[in-house]
Design a protein around this motif. Structure first.
Motif, PDB file in Angstrom:
ATOM      1  N   THR A 577      31.572  33.979  52.142  1.00  0.00           N
ATOM      2  CA  THR A 577      32.851  34.441  52.688  1.00  0.00           C
ATOM      3  C   THR A 577      32.706  34.862  54.149  1.00  0.00           C
ATOM      4  N   ILE A 578      31.656  35.608  54.453  1.00  0.00           N
ATOM      5  CA  ILE A 578      31.484  36.113  55.820  1.00  0.00           C
ATOM      6  C   ILE A 578      31.055  34.999  56.776  1.00  0.00           C
ATOM      7  N   PHE A 579      30.149  34.132  56.345  1.00  0.00           N
ATOM      8  CA  PHE A 579      29.759  33.023  57.223  1.00  0.00           C
ATOM      9  C   PHE A 579      30.925  32.062  57.459  1.00  0.00           C
ATOM     10  N   LYS A 580      31.793  31.891  56.484  1.00  0.00           N
ATOM     11  CA  LYS A 580      33.002  31.085  56.691  1.00  0.00           C
ATOM     12  C   LYS A 580      33.871  31.707  57.779  1.00  0.00           C
ATOM     13  N   ALA A 581      33.942  33.047  57.795  1.00  0.00           N
ATOM     14  CA  ALA A 581      34.746  33.727  58.816  1.00  0.00           C
ATOM     15  C   ALA A 581      34.143  33.517  60.205  1.00  0.00           C
ATOM     16  N   ASP A 586      35.116  30.470  65.415  1.00  0.00           N
ATOM     17  CA  ASP A 586      34.340  29.888  66.520  1.00  0.00           C
ATOM     18  C   ASP A 586      33.196  30.775  66.981  1.00  0.00           C
ATOM     19  N   ARG A 587      32.487  31.349  66.010  1.00  0.00           N
ATOM     20  CA  ARG A 587      31.331  32.178  66.349  1.00  0.00           C
ATOM     21  C   ARG A 587      30.070  31.617  65.681  1.00  0.00           C
ATOM     22  N   MET A 588      29.920  30.318  65.776  1.00  0.00           N
ATOM     23  CA  MET A 588      28.805  29.639  65.129  1.00  0.00           C
ATOM     24  C   MET A 588      27.460  30.058  65.713  1.00  0.00           C
ATOM     25  N   GLU A 589      27.407  30.309  66.994  1.00  0.00           N
ATOM     26  CA  GLU A 589      26.147  30.704  67.611  1.00  0.00           C
ATOM     27  C   GLU A 589      25.656  32.019  67.009  1.00  0.00           C
ATOM     28  N   ASP A 590      26.587  32.983  66.863  1.00  0.00           N
ATOM     29  CA  ASP A 590      26.231  34.264  66.244  1.00  0.00           C
ATOM     30  C   ASP A 590      25.811  34.061  64.793  1.00  0.00           C
ATOM     31  N   ALA A 591      26.559  33.198  64.088  1.00  0.00           N
ATOM     32  CA  ALA A 591      26.265  32.953  62.676  1.00  0.00           C
ATOM     33  C   ALA A 591      24.855  32.399  62.495  1.00  0.00           C
ATOM     34  N   ASN A 601      15.537  35.677  52.928  1.00  0.00           N
ATOM     35  CA  ASN A 601      15.833  36.641  51.870  1.00  0.00           C
ATOM     36  C   ASN A 601      16.727  36.071  50.774  1.00  0.00           C
ATOM     37  N   TYR A 602      17.220  34.858  50.966  1.00  0.00           N
ATOM     38  CA  TYR A 602      18.180  34.287  50.016  1.00  0.00           C
ATOM     39  C   TYR A 602      17.480  33.441  48.954  1.00  0.00           C
ATOM     40  N   HIS A 603      18.041  33.474  47.753  1.00  0.00           N
ATOM     41  CA  HIS A 603      17.638  32.537  46.709  1.00  0.00           C
ATOM     42  C   HIS A 603      18.101  31.138  47.124  1.00  0.00           C
ATOM     43  N   SER A 604      17.454  30.113  46.600  1.00  0.00           N
ATOM     44  CA  SER A 604      17.791  28.739  46.988  1.00  0.00           C
ATOM     45  C   SER A 604      19.255  28.402  46.729  1.00  0.00           C
ATOM     46  N   VAL A 605      19.851  28.996  45.694  1.00  0.00           N
ATOM     47  CA  VAL A 605      21.264  28.735  45.386  1.00  0.00           C
ATOM     48  C   VAL A 605      22.147  29.130  46.568  1.00  0.00           C
ATOM     49  N   ASP A 611      23.340  26.477  54.096  1.00  0.00           N
ATOM     50  CA  ASP A 611      22.826  25.335  54.869  1.00  0.00           C
ATOM     51  C   ASP A 611      23.939  24.311  55.086  1.00  0.00           C
ATOM     52  N   MET A 612      24.625  23.982  54.002  1.00  0.00           N
ATOM     53  CA  MET A 612      25.681  22.965  54.076  1.00  0.00           C
ATOM     54  C   MET A 612      26.864  23.467  54.899  1.00  0.00           C
ATOM     55  N   LEU A 613      27.228  24.738  54.700  1.00  0.00           N
ATOM     56  CA  LEU A 613      28.368  25.307  55.420  1.00  0.00           C
ATOM     57  C   LEU A 613      28.143  25.294  56.925  1.00  0.00           C
ATOM     58  N   LEU A 614      26.954  25.684  57.354  1.00  0.00           N
ATOM     59  CA  LEU A 614      26.660  25.827  58.782  1.00  0.00           C
ATOM     60  C   LEU A 614      26.005  24.589  59.382  1.00  0.00           C
ATOM     61  N   GLY A 615      25.735  23.584  58.547  1.00  0.00           N
ATOM     62  CA  GLY A 615      25.038  22.404  59.045  1.00  0.00           C
ATOM     63  C   GLY A 615      23.627  22.730  59.480  1.00  0.00           C
ATOM     64  N   TYR A 616      23.006  23.643  58.754  1.00  0.00           N
ATOM     65  CA  TYR A 616      21.680  24.141  59.137  1.00  0.00           C
ATOM     66  C   TYR A 616      20.591  23.306  58.475  1.00  0.00           C
ATOM     67  N   GLU A 617      19.607  22.893  59.259  1.00  0.00           N
ATOM     68  CA  GLU A 617      18.463  22.169  58.725  1.00  0.00           C
ATOM     69  C   GLU A 617      17.213  22.984  58.998  1.00  0.00           C
TER      70      GLU A 617
END
Length: 627
Positions: A577-581, A586-591, A601-605, A611-617
């Motif tokens: 929810t927060i990363f979507k915000a 338009d605060r992708m750099e901060d995200a 710290n996150y579980h793989s789920v 990863d998919m939401l932010l296009g993170y590899e």
């Protein structure tokens, strides 16, 4: 002479053939095609599993032996699901046998095909987990509440059990299991089974689950935690610093079980305990039978978020007792459970509390329908997830549209008749699985036709969106919340005394419904009075931080607080929810900067979703080889 000799020969042939033992006839099973498992259970399937495992925190590996009693339908092979496992050896009826791992699929993993004879009754697999195993989260001591010892927990739903146990990982294949688990001395191990109440001296623990369950409900947690009973059949596990707080928060658990039994029949799992895990646990709760796994984010100090416990308890009927046959039918688990949750909450805390929860459920559904407007087929209850990760269907459609359908049915036929129908449904389908189509047939025969009702059940299940004939959910308390918000927007003033008895749900409704005209100055005024930025209620924090991003509010060091929240809490709903915000504003750099810190710290789920939401590899792991 020739003729009589021929007759005698023919009679002898018939007699001889009659004396020969007949080949065993294949048994016809009714397992449906499963797009998320390689298993072919109509050929051979697992009936019982015995695990002999060692948990090694130094290497972060679980290793050992899995022994399977199987039902063999005259087959020469059995296929299991495996993903990121090191399979060392396989035996069939005590003798080494051939096995092969097929091509790897990013979602499904690999088929593990084992050669057996037509009368094989047991197979055995020696294996280890690997660093890529997705079900396991290994936590360092500093990632726990007490910061004294490491912690491990598993998360199997939907198809991750295959990443720590080679298994037929389909919800329609039910099995019993037992386990011997060796852990470091001083730590306790618990499973979705009969559990210890105290630590053992040698770190060896024995488990038994006598009721048949699907593989996704096999669960394990290891750490330095203790147990405190609430009643003879309910209690809580938690780290020492949290145990009393958790016990107080969940003290109504026995009342919940009693209320649930009065609604829909006996609780068939003997014990209902809850373990509160470290904050990286990716869900609010997981309904592992006999031992629900829960996030610490529900510990609010006022029992205001314990509907989650009612939800996981309700799964003891809808999900664990009667299980969706495939992940395309996921709404049968979750829609029923949300409905049952609301009924438990109403029985314990009154109709208005339940209506507030139902109203929030309806808002969540509206938000999901908006999110999925470009893919309307994803808003059907019965899904087609072939080729997709079943996690894609684990959203508000299954939970909240499913609930709305059942509430609409209740209001159409009347609560008394609907309750009788559900009680019969759970009893007749206990310890079995069901598809959406079979449920529709059962519903039509036992509720609609029986009461001479016409109902558009096909539209509800097989069409996108929400039909016109839907239950209308109202909350008197939410109307007061809305009036209070309107007055604040008009006057920039709010009566603090008027809100002092508000529940978490009322505050969430208040914050969620800020108008488009809301300003950062108005956010600051509210924060000055109510200190939302420093709230100790995680649900309020989540919706407040989302709105702070929406309305560009930076007061009270809120940006730092959001970063701290995201790096300490791993509950996927909150984090997403927060990363979507961030992304929406338009605060992708901060995200991405925050995500670089929080991802470990996150579980793989949770990590896979973000990863998919932010296009993170993520950067590939670099292995340095010694000379």
């Amino acid at each position: 002479m020739k003729t009589s000799t021929s007759i005698i020969y023919l009679l002898l042939l018939i007699m001889t053939s009659c004396a020969q033992p007949k080949a065993e006839e294949p048994v016809v099973y009714i397992y449906v095609e499963e797009p998320h498992s390689y298993a072919k259970p109509n050929n051979a399937f697992i009936k019982h599993l015995k695990l002999d495992l060692t948990v090694d925190f130094k290497t972060e590996v679980i290793s050992g032996k899995a022994t399977y009693d199987i039902k063999n339908n005259n087959s020469t092979q059995i296929i299991l699901d495996s993903k990121f496992l090191d399979i060392e050896a396989v035996n069939a009826d005590g003798k080494e046998t051939e096995f092969s791992l097929g091509a790897n699929d990013k979602i499904l993993g690999q088929p593990l095909t084992i050669t057996i004879s037509r009368d094989t009754k047991q197979i055995e697999i020696i294996y280890k987990t690997t660093k890529d195993t997705e079900a396991l989260q290994w936590l360092k001591a500093q990632q726990t509440a007490d910061k004294t010892d490491p912690f491990l927990f598993t998360q199997g739903q939907a198809i991750l059990t295959r990443t720590w146990i080679p298994i037929q990982d389909s919800p329609q294949i039910r099995l019993t299991y037992e386990a011997n688990v060796q852990v470091p001395k001083g730590l306790m191990a618990v499973m979705s089974a009969e559990n210890p109440k105290e630590k053992t001296e040698n770190g060896m623990y024995h488990f038994k689950m006598q009721q048949p369950i699907p593989a996704y409900l096999i669960a394990l947690a290891v750490g330095n935690f203790d147990y405190k009973a609430i009643s003879d059949r309910t209690g809580v596990y938690a780290e020492k610093s949290m145990l009393t707080k958790v016990h107080d928060e969940f003290s109504d658990m026995e009342k919940m079980v009693t209320a649930a039994e009065q609604l829909y029949g006996d609780y068939d799992w003997d014990q209902f305990d809850v373990i509160v895990l470290p904050p990286s646990f990716p869900f609010g709760g997981m309904e592992n039978p006999r031992l629900t796994f829960a996030t610490p984010t529900v510990i609010a100090g006022d029992k205001s978020l314990t509907s989650l416990i009612a939800h996981e308890l309700a799964h003891s009927w809808s999900g664990n007792l009667v299980t969706n046959a495939t992940w395309n039918d996921f709404w049968l688990n979750e829609g029923f459970t949300v409905y049952f949750e609301m009924r438990i909450m109403e029985a314990l805390y009154g109709k208005e509390r339940a209506n507030m929860l139902a109203a929030i459920s309806r808002q969540d559904l509206n938000d999901e329908l908006e999110n999925l407007k470009d893919t309307p087929s994803a808003t059907k209850l019965k899904l087609d997830l072939k080729g997709k990760n079943p996690d894609d269907g684990m959203n508000s459609i299954a939970y909240d549209k499913g609930y709305l359908l059942l509430r609409t049915l209740e209001e159409t036929v009347g609560r008394e008749k609907f309750d009788a129908f559900l009680k019969q449904y759970f009893k007749e389908h206990a310890f079995s699985t069901i598809t959406t189509d079979k449920f529709v047939t059962y519903l039509t025969t036992n509720l609609l036709q029986k009461n001479k009702l016409t109902f558009n059940i096909d539209e509800w299940i097989n069409q996108p969106g929400v039909p016109q004939n839907q239950a209308i959910i109202n909350s008197d308390k939410f109307k007061i919340v809305e009036q209070t918000l309107e007055e604040f927007i008009a006057t920039d003033k709010i009566d603090k005394d008027m809100t002092k008895e508000w529940t978490s749900q009322e505050w969430v409704h208040f914050i969620r419904n800020f108008p488009n005209t809301m300003t950062a100055d108005q956010m600051k005024a509210l924060d000055t009075v109510f200190n939302f930025t420093n709230s100790t209620n995680s649900y309020i924090q989540m919706v407040w931080y989302e709105q702070a991003l929406n309305y560009d509010y930076h007061g009270k060091n809120v940006d730092k607080k959001i970063e701290t929240f995201l790096t300490t809490v791993g509950r996927r709903w909150y984090v997403e929810t927060i990363f979507k915000a961030y992304k929406r504003n338009d605060r992708m750099e901060d995200a991405l900067k925050i995500y670089e810190k929080s991802r470990p710290n996150y579980h793989s789920v949770t990590a896979n979703t973000i990863d998919m939401l932010l296009g993170y590899e993520p950067e590939p792991e670099v292995v340095i080889l010694e000379k």
